[in-house]
Scaffold this motif. Structure first.
Motif, PDB file in Angstrom:
ATOM      1  N   MET A  22      18.384  65.020  53.774  1.00 47.07           N
ATOM      2  CA  MET A  22      18.520  66.674  52.653  1.00 47.07           C
ATOM      3  C   MET A  22      20.786  65.578  52.646  1.00 47.07           C
ATOM      4  O   MET A  22      21.096  65.564  52.940  1.00 47.07           O
ATOM      5  CB  MET A  22      18.969  67.875  53.497  1.00 47.07           C
ATOM      6  N   LEU A  23      19.935  66.502  51.008  1.00 48.50           N
ATOM      7  CA  LEU A  23      21.879  66.731  50.494  1.00 48.50           C
ATOM      8  C   LEU A  23      22.523  68.042  50.235  1.00 48.50           C
ATOM      9  O   LEU A  23      20.999  68.992  49.969  1.00 48.50           O
ATOM     10  CB  LEU A  23      21.372  65.743  49.063  1.00 48.50           C
ATOM     11  N   GLU A  24      23.423  67.940  49.916  1.00 48.29           N
ATOM     12  CA  GLU A  24      23.915  69.523  49.499  1.00 48.29           C
ATOM     13  C   GLU A  24      24.652  69.323  48.413  1.00 48.29           C
ATOM     14  O   GLU A  24      25.057  68.233  48.089  1.00 48.29           O
ATOM     15  CB  GLU A  24      24.807  69.711  50.716  1.00 48.29           C
ATOM     16  N   GLY A  25      24.987  70.190  47.857  1.00 46.94           N
ATOM     17  CA  GLY A  25      25.547  70.089  46.136  1.00 46.94           C
ATOM     18  C   GLY A  25      25.535  71.664  46.302  1.00 46.94           C
ATOM     19  O   GLY A  25      25.510  73.006  47.093  1.00 46.94           O
ATOM     20  N   GLY A  26      26.720  72.273  45.553  1.00 43.22           N
ATOM     21  CA  GLY A  26      26.848  73.262  44.644  1.00 43.22           C
ATOM     22  C   GLY A  26      27.773  73.209  43.306  1.00 43.22           C
ATOM     23  O   GLY A  26      28.216  72.330  42.992  1.00 43.22           O
ATOM     24  N   ARG A  33      25.198  77.610  46.680  1.00 45.87           N
ATOM     25  CA  ARG A  33      25.151  76.009  47.152  1.00 45.87           C
ATOM     26  C   ARG A  33      23.717  76.330  47.932  1.00 45.87           C
ATOM     27  O   ARG A  33      23.458  76.475  48.129  1.00 45.87           O
ATOM     28  CB  ARG A  33      25.929  75.576  48.697  1.00 45.87           C
ATOM     29  N   TYR A  34      23.320  74.634  47.459  1.00 47.05           N
ATOM     30  CA  TYR A  34      21.770  74.751  47.692  1.00 47.05           C
ATOM     31  C   TYR A  34      21.702  72.933  48.647  1.00 47.05           C
ATOM     32  O   TYR A  34      22.729  72.633  48.438  1.00 47.05           O
ATOM     33  CB  TYR A  34      21.360  74.381  45.918  1.00 47.05           C
ATOM     34  N   ALA A  35      20.659  73.394  48.800  1.00 52.89           N
ATOM     35  CA  ALA A  35      19.582  72.208  49.686  1.00 52.89           C
ATOM     36  C   ALA A  35      18.948  71.237  49.075  1.00 52.89           C
ATOM     37  O   ALA A  35      18.199  71.541  47.968  1.00 52.89           O
ATOM     38  CB  ALA A  35      19.324  72.208  50.936  1.00 52.89           C
ATOM     39  N   VAL A  36      18.944  69.621  49.431  1.00 61.19           N
ATOM     40  CA  VAL A  36      17.676  69.402  48.531  1.00 61.19           C
ATOM     41  C   VAL A  36      16.999  68.084  48.917  1.00 61.19           C
ATOM     42  O   VAL A  36      18.277  67.136  49.782  1.00 61.19           O
ATOM     43  CB  VAL A  36      17.664  68.933  46.535  1.00 61.19           C
ATOM     44  N   ARG A  37      15.956  67.892  48.752  1.00 59.31           N
ATOM     45  CA  ARG A  37      15.603  66.235  50.004  1.00 59.31           C
ATOM     46  C   ARG A  37      15.737  65.422  48.333  1.00 59.31           C
ATOM     47  O   ARG A  37      15.948  65.137  47.916  1.00 59.31           O
ATOM     48  CB  ARG A  37      14.513  67.042  49.736  1.00 59.31           C
ATOM     49  N   ASP A  38      16.469  64.213  49.597  1.00 61.15           N
ATOM     50  CA  ASP A  38      16.790  62.924  48.842  1.00 61.15           C
ATOM     51  C   ASP A  38      14.770  62.225  48.386  1.00 61.15           C
ATOM     52  O   ASP A  38      15.019  61.237  49.282  1.00 61.15           O
ATOM     53  CB  ASP A  38      17.501  62.093  49.927  1.00 61.15           C
ATOM     54  N   GLU A  39      14.630  63.016  48.185  1.00 62.02           N
ATOM     55  CA  GLU A  39      13.372  62.406  47.146  1.00 62.02           C
ATOM     56  C   GLU A  39      12.630  62.590  45.912  1.00 62.02           C
ATOM     57  O   GLU A  39      11.846  63.074  45.243  1.00 62.02           O
ATOM     58  CB  GLU A  39      12.071  62.942  47.765  1.00 62.02           C
ATOM     59  N   PHE A  59      26.492  63.827  27.563  1.00 61.78           N
ATOM     60  CA  PHE A  59      25.550  63.039  28.144  1.00 61.78           C
ATOM     61  C   PHE A  59      24.812  63.768  29.279  1.00 61.78           C
ATOM     62  O   PHE A  59      26.651  64.329  30.066  1.00 61.78           O
ATOM     63  CB  PHE A  59      24.064  61.765  28.211  1.00 61.78           C
ATOM     64  N   LYS A  60      24.005  64.125  29.712  1.00 61.03           N
ATOM     65  CA  LYS A  60      23.257  65.250  31.083  1.00 61.03           C
ATOM     66  C   LYS A  60      23.407  63.779  32.032  1.00 61.03           C
ATOM     67  O   LYS A  60      21.789  63.176  32.540  1.00 61.03           O
ATOM     68  CB  LYS A  60      22.509  66.544  31.113  1.00 61.03           C
ATOM     69  N   PRO A  61      23.630  63.353  33.382  1.00 61.20           N
ATOM     70  CA  PRO A  61      22.567  62.789  34.355  1.00 61.20           C
ATOM     71  C   PRO A  61      22.112  63.726  34.975  1.00 61.20           C
ATOM     72  O   PRO A  61      23.218  64.559  35.713  1.00 61.20           O
ATOM     73  CB  PRO A  61      24.229  62.377  35.207  1.00 61.20           C
ATOM     74  N   PHE A  62      21.290  63.253  35.169  1.00 63.52           N
ATOM     75  CA  PHE A  62      20.025  64.649  35.913  1.00 63.52           C
ATOM     76  C   PHE A  62      18.929  63.552  36.898  1.00 63.52           C
ATOM     77  O   PHE A  62      18.854  62.366  36.811  1.00 63.52           O
ATOM     78  CB  PHE A  62      19.608  65.258  35.800  1.00 63.52           C
ATOM     79  N   ALA A  63      19.170  64.250  37.721  1.00 60.06           N
ATOM     80  CA  ALA A  63      17.525  64.148  38.798  1.00 60.06           C
ATOM     81  C   ALA A  63      16.407  64.899  38.441  1.00 60.06           C
ATOM     82  O   ALA A  63      16.602  65.684  38.756  1.00 60.06           O
ATOM     83  CB  ALA A  63      17.684  63.302  40.185  1.00 60.06           C
ATOM     84  N   GLY A  64      14.383  64.075  38.908  1.00 55.13           N
ATOM     85  CA  GLY A  64      14.050  65.255  38.585  1.00 55.13           C
ATOM     86  C   GLY A  64      13.787  65.375  40.369  1.00 55.13           C
ATOM     87  O   GLY A  64      12.924  64.108  40.422  1.00 55.13           O
ATOM     88  N   HIS A 110      15.531  69.672  37.354  1.00 55.11           N
ATOM     89  CA  HIS A 110      16.413  68.705  37.182  1.00 55.11           C
ATOM     90  C   HIS A 110      17.486  68.950  37.417  1.00 55.11           C
ATOM     91  O   HIS A 110      18.336  69.726  37.069  1.00 55.11           O
ATOM     92  CB  HIS A 110      16.642  68.367  35.184  1.00 55.11           C
ATOM     93  N   VAL A 111      18.318  68.510  38.748  1.00 55.47           N
ATOM     94  CA  VAL A 111      19.660  68.705  39.626  1.00 55.47           C
ATOM     95  C   VAL A 111      20.729  67.774  39.002  1.00 55.47           C
ATOM     96  O   VAL A 111      20.071  66.356  38.384  1.00 55.47           O
ATOM     97  CB  VAL A 111      19.058  68.411  41.021  1.00 55.47           C
ATOM     98  N   ALA A 112      21.825  68.494  38.393  1.00 58.09           N
ATOM     99  CA  ALA A 112      22.778  67.921  37.371  1.00 58.09           C
ATOM    100  C   ALA A 112      23.354  66.500  39.020  1.00 58.09           C
ATOM    101  O   ALA A 112      23.430  67.614  39.855  1.00 58.09           O
ATOM    102  CB  ALA A 112      24.188  69.026  37.085  1.00 58.09           C
ATOM    103  N   LEU A 113      23.905  66.064  38.471  1.00 58.91           N
ATOM    104  CA  LEU A 113      23.625  64.721  39.380  1.00 58.91           C
ATOM    105  C   LEU A 113      25.634  65.175  39.665  1.00 58.91           C
ATOM    106  O   LEU A 113      25.998  64.761  41.507  1.00 58.91           O
ATOM    107  CB  LEU A 113      23.351  63.209  39.599  1.00 58.91           C
ATOM    108  N   GLY A 114      25.887  65.480  39.143  1.00 55.13           N
ATOM    109  CA  GLY A 114      27.628  66.109  39.281  1.00 55.13           C
ATOM    110  C   GLY A 114      27.587  66.838  40.551  1.00 55.13           C
ATOM    111  O   GLY A 114      29.101  67.522  40.504  1.00 55.13           O
ATOM    112  N   THR A 115      27.108  67.927  40.288  1.00 52.49           N
ATOM    113  CA  THR A 115      27.231  68.813  41.533  1.00 52.49           C
ATOM    114  C   THR A 115      26.257  68.851  42.897  1.00 52.49           C
ATOM    115  O   THR A 115      26.547  69.787  44.135  1.00 52.49           O
ATOM    116  CB  THR A 115      26.083  70.075  41.373  1.00 52.49           C
ATOM    117  N   LEU A 116      25.721  67.620  43.250  1.00 54.82           N
ATOM    118  CA  LEU A 116      26.005  67.045  44.351  1.00 54.82           C
ATOM    119  C   LEU A 116      27.115  66.686  45.453  1.00 54.82           C
ATOM    120  O   LEU A 116      27.616  65.775  45.267  1.00 54.82           O
ATOM    121  CB  LEU A 116      25.016  65.321  44.203  1.00 54.82           C
ATOM    122  N   ILE A 117      27.269  67.069  46.618  1.00 53.91           N
ATOM    123  CA  ILE A 117      28.543  66.768  46.910  1.00 53.91           C
ATOM    124  C   ILE A 117      28.414  65.407  48.175  1.00 53.91           C
ATOM    125  O   ILE A 117      28.932  64.646  48.052  1.00 53.91           O
ATOM    126  CB  ILE A 117      28.521  67.963  48.454  1.00 53.91           C
TER     127      ILE A 117
END
Length: 150
Positions: A22-26, A33-39, A59-64, A110-117
């Motif tokens: 699990m990863l935290e972001g916000g 705040r959100y939680a997302v699986r590291d998958e 550009f927008k760095p993101f993870a799907g 698509h999670v904006a990578l810059g919002t991951l803690i």
């Protein structure tokens, strides 16, 4: 080892497997705040005009990832949604941070990578929509470049 510091990164009544996946972001102000699986299935740098305008950056760095693997843990009532249920950007209504985009008929985010803690296992593997990238920006890494979404 579990990550230190993140709300979901410690042991707190979670198994080792759950804690490490699990990863935290916000947002910037901490309201949402959100939680997302590291998958994450993929991670890319998008240079399309929409992503540039949404982020104010080159550009927008993101993870799907599948939509159901992201859960809001705080501030649901403060979300600002731009779009509809099947395709939208989700921002904090207080500070305006772009947190994620719902895409692919509502099935993925698509999670904006810059919002991951916490630090994800994945890294961007390519640049997409480089045919419409900002003329003032030079891509200086060796990642593959695609004119569209691969």
């Amino acid at each position: 080892m579990p990550r230190a510091g993140g709300m979901l990164g410690g042991w707190r009544d979670r198994t080792f497997e759950e804690a490490t996946l699990m990863l935290e972001g916000g947002c910037l102000c901490g309201t949402v705040r959100y939680a997302v699986r590291d998958e994450f299935r993929y991670a890319l740098n998008c240079h399309c005009g929409q992503c540039r305008r949404a982020t104010g950056a080159a550009f927008k760095p993101f993870a799907g990832i599948e939509r159901q693997k992201l859960k809001l843990t705080q501030g649901r009532d403060s979300l600002l949604i731009y779009g509809d249920e099947r395709a939208h950007d989700a921002r904090c209504g207080q500070c305006g941070s772009l947190l994620y985009s719902v895409v692919r008929d509502g099935e993925f985010v698509h999670v904006a990578l810059g919002t991951l803690i916490d630090v994800p296992a994945i890294r961007p593997s390519a640049h997409i929509f480089v045919g419409s990238k900002a003329e003032w920006h030079d891509i200086t890494d060796n990642l593959p470049q695609h004119d569209e979404f691969p």
